[in-house]
Design a protein around this motif. Structure first.
Motif, short mmCIF file in Angstrom:
data_model
loop_
_atom_site.label_atom_id
_atom_site.label_comp_id
_atom_site.label_asym_id
_atom_site.label_seq_id
_atom_site.Cartn_x
_atom_site.Cartn_y
_atom_site.Cartn_z
N CYS A 121 103.71 -12.94 -36.75
CA CYS A 121 103.02 -13.88 -37.64
C CYS A 121 101.67 -13.33 -38.08
O CYS A 121 101.27 -13.46 -39.25
CB CYS A 121 102.81 -15.22 -36.92
SG CYS A 121 104.28 -16.24 -36.82
N ILE A 134 106.72 -24.94 -42.50
CA ILE A 134 107.06 -25.11 -41.08
C ILE A 134 106.48 -26.42 -40.54
O ILE A 134 107.19 -27.21 -39.92
CB ILE A 134 106.55 -23.92 -40.25
CG1 ILE A 134 107.34 -22.65 -40.61
CG2 ILE A 134 106.67 -24.20 -38.75
CD1 ILE A 134 106.74 -21.37 -40.05
N THR A 141 112.51 -24.44 -39.91
CA THR A 141 112.43 -23.46 -38.84
C THR A 141 111.71 -22.22 -39.36
O THR A 141 111.54 -22.05 -40.58
CB THR A 141 113.83 -23.05 -38.35
OG1 THR A 141 114.51 -22.36 -39.40
CG2 THR A 141 114.65 -24.26 -37.92
N PHE A 142 111.28 -21.36 -38.44
CA PHE A 142 110.62 -20.12 -38.86
C PHE A 142 111.55 -19.29 -39.73
O PHE A 142 111.12 -18.71 -40.74
CB PHE A 142 110.20 -19.30 -37.61
CG PHE A 142 108.80 -19.60 -37.14
CD1 PHE A 142 107.75 -18.80 -37.53
CD2 PHE A 142 108.54 -20.68 -36.33
CE1 PHE A 142 106.45 -19.05 -37.10
CE2 PHE A 142 107.25 -20.95 -35.89
CZ PHE A 142 106.20 -20.14 -36.28
N TYR A 145 113.14 -14.20 -40.15
CA TYR A 145 111.97 -13.97 -39.30
C TYR A 145 112.35 -13.21 -38.03
O TYR A 145 111.63 -12.31 -37.60
CB TYR A 145 111.30 -15.30 -38.93
CG TYR A 145 110.06 -15.12 -38.07
CD1 TYR A 145 108.85 -14.74 -38.63
CD2 TYR A 145 110.12 -15.29 -36.69
CE1 TYR A 145 107.72 -14.55 -37.85
CE2 TYR A 145 109.00 -15.10 -35.89
CZ TYR A 145 107.80 -14.74 -36.48
OH TYR A 145 106.69 -14.53 -35.69
N CYS A 201 110.62 -18.43 -43.57
CA CYS A 201 110.42 -17.00 -43.86
C CYS A 201 111.42 -16.52 -44.91
O CYS A 201 111.08 -15.73 -45.79
CB CYS A 201 110.57 -16.20 -42.56
SG CYS A 201 110.01 -14.49 -42.68
N ARG A 246 102.91 -14.16 -31.07
CA ARG A 246 102.48 -14.42 -32.45
C ARG A 246 102.25 -13.14 -33.26
O ARG A 246 101.83 -13.22 -34.42
CB ARG A 246 101.18 -15.23 -32.46
CG ARG A 246 101.38 -16.70 -32.19
CD ARG A 246 100.16 -17.48 -32.58
NE ARG A 246 100.42 -18.91 -32.55
CZ ARG A 246 99.94 -19.78 -33.42
NH1 ARG A 246 99.17 -19.37 -34.39
NH2 ARG A 246 100.23 -21.05 -33.32
N ARG A 296 112.47 -16.22 -32.22
CA ARG A 296 112.49 -17.68 -32.09
C ARG A 296 113.86 -18.25 -32.44
O ARG A 296 114.08 -18.71 -33.56
CB ARG A 296 111.43 -18.31 -32.99
CG ARG A 296 110.03 -17.81 -32.68
CD ARG A 296 109.06 -18.19 -33.78
NE ARG A 296 107.75 -17.60 -33.56
CZ ARG A 296 106.67 -18.28 -33.19
NH1 ARG A 296 106.74 -19.56 -32.98
NH2 ARG A 296 105.52 -17.66 -33.03
N GLU A 312 103.62 -21.40 -43.56
CA GLU A 312 103.15 -22.35 -42.54
C GLU A 312 103.30 -23.78 -43.01
O GLU A 312 103.67 -24.68 -42.24
CB GLU A 312 101.69 -22.06 -42.19
CG GLU A 312 101.49 -20.95 -41.19
CD GLU A 312 100.08 -20.91 -40.65
OE1 GLU A 312 99.13 -21.07 -41.47
OE2 GLU A 312 99.90 -20.75 -39.43
#
Length: 487
Positions: free
Chosen positions: A151, A169, A175-176, A188, A180, A148, A211, A166
């Motif tokens: 993040c 998401i 997705t991240f 991301y 992002c 993390r 990720r 967030e």
């Protein structure tokens, strides 16, 4: 004409200006420098770790946990290196060292909660790695620990933007990378790689922390599940029986088992890892309450266990054993070395740690004399300075006025004080050290002196009779064990 910077480069520049990017402390940097060398002594690595009492305490707590289950308690860094191996100890020490350093600088409770999730994720991931017999659970611990981190950097520096990310998401199921890209105009995964590059993380660790949209590696999936469980436990994601059952189904499928219990995993992991109690002030009753609330899903476990004070003891360390108790333990270990074959690096680590732990505020060098070059040269150093190298201890045998040379030639211990005889040190970094007192003890095998142990202090009243006896005993055991070394 220079091309305009990308949004990612601009964001990295802004984070640098805010001093929001993670920085490695001196201990972690020195450990990394040592292991990059092709022919380093494990004694060099253990010397760096033992200088940081808090890190050494955290490392020994992990090694003595149920995750490793040593037959006898491991009380020294040297024993930890012998038990696990230098590579595994380095990975554990690097992860714990980074975590302690970064967390010690965090003040906002929201971020402390995120760091609690991070450590819990690392600990759970390591439990999973042990369960599936992963060849390197220590690496998985680091992956979980810093899963993390990117993040947290965004949350710390851009709280409102991160909250919007967030929301996309968790509520819009983006997705991240998608979220992002929409909020920060960057990928991301690319941001992850930039951040982790600053920490000199290996490529395989970086690949797991980023990720990907379709991860298939079972261990990578279990790290993700560890993150979900840690987030639920500390109130960062919705919890409850239905969420736990879904997690258990996914974990069972990944591990190829018929049934899996998340509460049992949490109890085992928290009971096994002594650092959780030390870092986060969690007692067994607190853990049980948090698990019950996790199953209930009606309140945040972290909010209910209100007395938890994250990070309150991150920099604290209490020496539990007195020097008298410690020296007894070390002399026993050195006596064992006399009765069985031992490799040189293990013997060296044990001797230097014995002196360092039992003689506070001391600078310790173990040096050997070389007939070929007619020079006394240090091979091991442990003390307060990260800039000092054992090789700085270099004295020509031709210096007959040197106390160091006199100790070797006479094969007798010498107690030296500033203002008396010359140490005969060269005019380099070691020669400039402001020693006020030193005790020199020769390493004698048969009728020959092969080197000496030099213990010096910059201040204070010198060494009392008890301490001088300890130095002599450790040196004598070292010399005797030297005969049994594996060639």
């Amino acid at each position: 004409m220079n091309e305009p910077k990308s949004p990612l480069d601009l964001l990295i520049d802004e984070l640098r200006d805010k001093q929001a990017l993670p920085a490695l402390n001196d201990t972690v940097l020195e450990m990394s420098r040592i292991v990059r060398k092709q022919d380093y002594f494990t004694s060099e690595l253990s010397a760096v770790i033992m200088r940081d009492c808090g890190l050494a305490s955290s490392l020994l707590s992990t090694v003595n946990s149920a995750l490793y289950s040593p037959r006898c308690p491991i009380k020294t860094v040297s024993s930890a290196v012998n038990y696990l191996g230098a590579d595994k100890v380095f990975l554990l020490a690097m992860g714990l060292g980074m975590f302690r350093h970064i967390m010690a600088t965090i003040q906002k409770r929201k971020l402390l909660k995120l760091y609690a999730i991070s450590y819990c994720c690392g600990s759970l991931a390591m439990s999973f790695a042990k369960k599936i017999n992963h060849p390197n659970p220590e690496e998985i611990f680091i992956i979980g620990l810093f899963y993390r981190l990117p993040c947290m950097i965004l949350a710390n520096s851009f709280p409102y933007k991160f909250q919007a990310m967030e929301t996309r998401i968790w509520e819009q199921e983006m997705t991240f990378n998608q979220a992002c890209l929409e909020i920060f105009e960057m990928n991301y995964d690319a941001f992850c790689k930039e951040v982790l590059a600053l920490l000199n993380m290996p490529d395989d660790v970086v690949a797991m922390i980023c990720r990907p949209s379709a991860a298939s590696d079972p261990m990578r999936l279990l790290v993700e599940e560890s993150d979900h469980l840690a987030a639920m436990l500390f109130g960062d994601q919705e919890s409850g029986k239905s969420q736990l059952k879904e997690s258990e189904k996914r974990i069972s499928k990944i591990m190829g088992s018929e049934a899996f219990s998340v509460p049992d995993l949490l109890r085992h992991t928290f009971a096994s890892d002594g650092n959780i109690k030390h870092f986060f002030n969690l007692e067994p009753d607190d853990v049980e309450m948090m698990i019950n609330l996790l199953e209930w899903g009606k309140a945040s476990p972290m909010e209910v266990v209100a007395r938890m004070d994250f990070g309150c003891s991150i920099g604290s360390f209490e020496q539990t054993d007195s020097p008298e108790m410690l020296i007894g333990h070390f002399l026993t270990e050195l006596a064992f070395c006399r009765k069985r074959p031992f490799v040189f690096s293990q013997l060296l680590m044990l001797a230097q740690e014995a002196l360092f732990r039992c003689l506070p505020d001391s600078e310790i060098y173990i040096a050997f004399s070389c007939d070929k070059t007619e020079v006394v040269r240090g091979i091991a150093y442990v003390g307060k300075s990260l800039q000092t190298d054992a090789k700085h201890f270099t004295v020509p045998m031709s210096r007959s006025d040197s106390v160091i040379v006199q100790c070797i030639k006479s094969m007798l211990s010498i107690y030296w004080h500033s203002g008396t005889l010359s140490l005969g040190l060269p005019y380099d970094s070691f020669g400039k050290e402001p020693f006020q007192h030193a005790y020199l003890c020769p390493i004698v095998i048969g009728n020959r002196c092969i080197g000496l142990c030099f213990v010096g202090r910059f201040k204070g009243e010198g060494f009392d009779e008890r301490e001088r006896v300890w130095i002599e005993q450790v040196t004598e055991h070292f010399a005797s064990a030297f005969k049994t070394l594996k060639r």
